[in-house]
Design an enzyme around this catalytic site. Sequence first.
Site, PDB file in Angstrom:
ATOM      1  N   ASN A 123       0.804  -1.219   0.000  1.00 12.42           N
ATOM      2  CA  ASN A 123       0.000   0.000   0.000  1.00 12.42           C
ATOM      3  C   ASN A 123       0.842   1.277   0.000  1.00 12.42           C
ATOM      4  O   ASN A 123       0.309   2.375   0.077  1.00 12.42           O
ATOM      5  CB  ASN A 123      -0.981   0.010   1.176  1.00 12.42           C
ATOM      6  CG  ASN A 123      -0.293  -0.036   2.521  1.00 12.42           C
ATOM      7  OD1 ASN A 123       0.908  -0.284   2.611  1.00 12.42           O
ATOM      8  ND2 ASN A 123      -1.045   0.180   3.582  1.00 12.42           N
ATOM      9  N   CYS A 124       2.147   1.151  -0.136  1.00 10.23           N
ATOM     10  CA  CYS A 124       3.052   2.301  -0.212  1.00 10.23           C
ATOM     11  C   CYS A 124       2.914   2.968  -1.579  1.00 10.23           C
ATOM     12  O   CYS A 124       2.951   2.303  -2.618  1.00 10.23           O
ATOM     13  CB  CYS A 124       4.490   1.826   0.018  1.00 10.23           C
ATOM     14  SG  CYS A 124       5.749   3.043  -0.384  1.00 10.23           S
ATOM     15  N   ASP A 125       2.775   4.281  -1.600  1.00 10.51           N
ATOM     16  CA  ASP A 125       2.595   5.013  -2.854  1.00 10.51           C
ATOM     17  C   ASP A 125       3.789   4.850  -3.795  1.00 10.51           C
ATOM     18  O   ASP A 125       3.620   4.726  -5.007  1.00 10.51           O
ATOM     19  CB  ASP A 125       2.352   6.501  -2.592  1.00 10.51           C
ATOM     20  CG  ASP A 125       0.977   6.762  -1.993  1.00 10.51           C
ATOM     21  OD1 ASP A 125       0.083   5.891  -2.139  1.00 10.51           O
ATOM     22  OD2 ASP A 125       0.788   7.833  -1.393  1.00 10.51           O
TER      23      ASP A 125
END
Length: 114
Positions: A9-11
């Site tokens: 879920n890290c951009d």
Amino acid sequence: MTTLYGIKNCDTIKKARKWLEQQDISYQFHDYRADGMDKDWLISVAQQIDWQQLLNTRGTTYRQLSDEQKADMTETKAIELMCQYPAMIKRPLLIHQQQYLLGFKADQYQALLA
């Protein structure tokens, strides 16, 4: 084999994965949280990339540590913390043919994977 390490879920991971897919580059994704973290693997990575670069001191996980936890940071202490809190590992980490690239910059990925 090309492997991308990080947290799904890290951009920045999302940007790296999108770039790899747009370039039609096959890769394996290893999510530190879902797939686990091996301390011996992290020690071996720290032999290739300085542990101080691996430790993400700008993230919220690191900032939430107590001053005592942050004090007198050593490689051993940093690796223990990164194993306990995988979000503290700077990401993404791309490993391609035993070459290591930390962070995401399209031009660096292009140079490594061309």
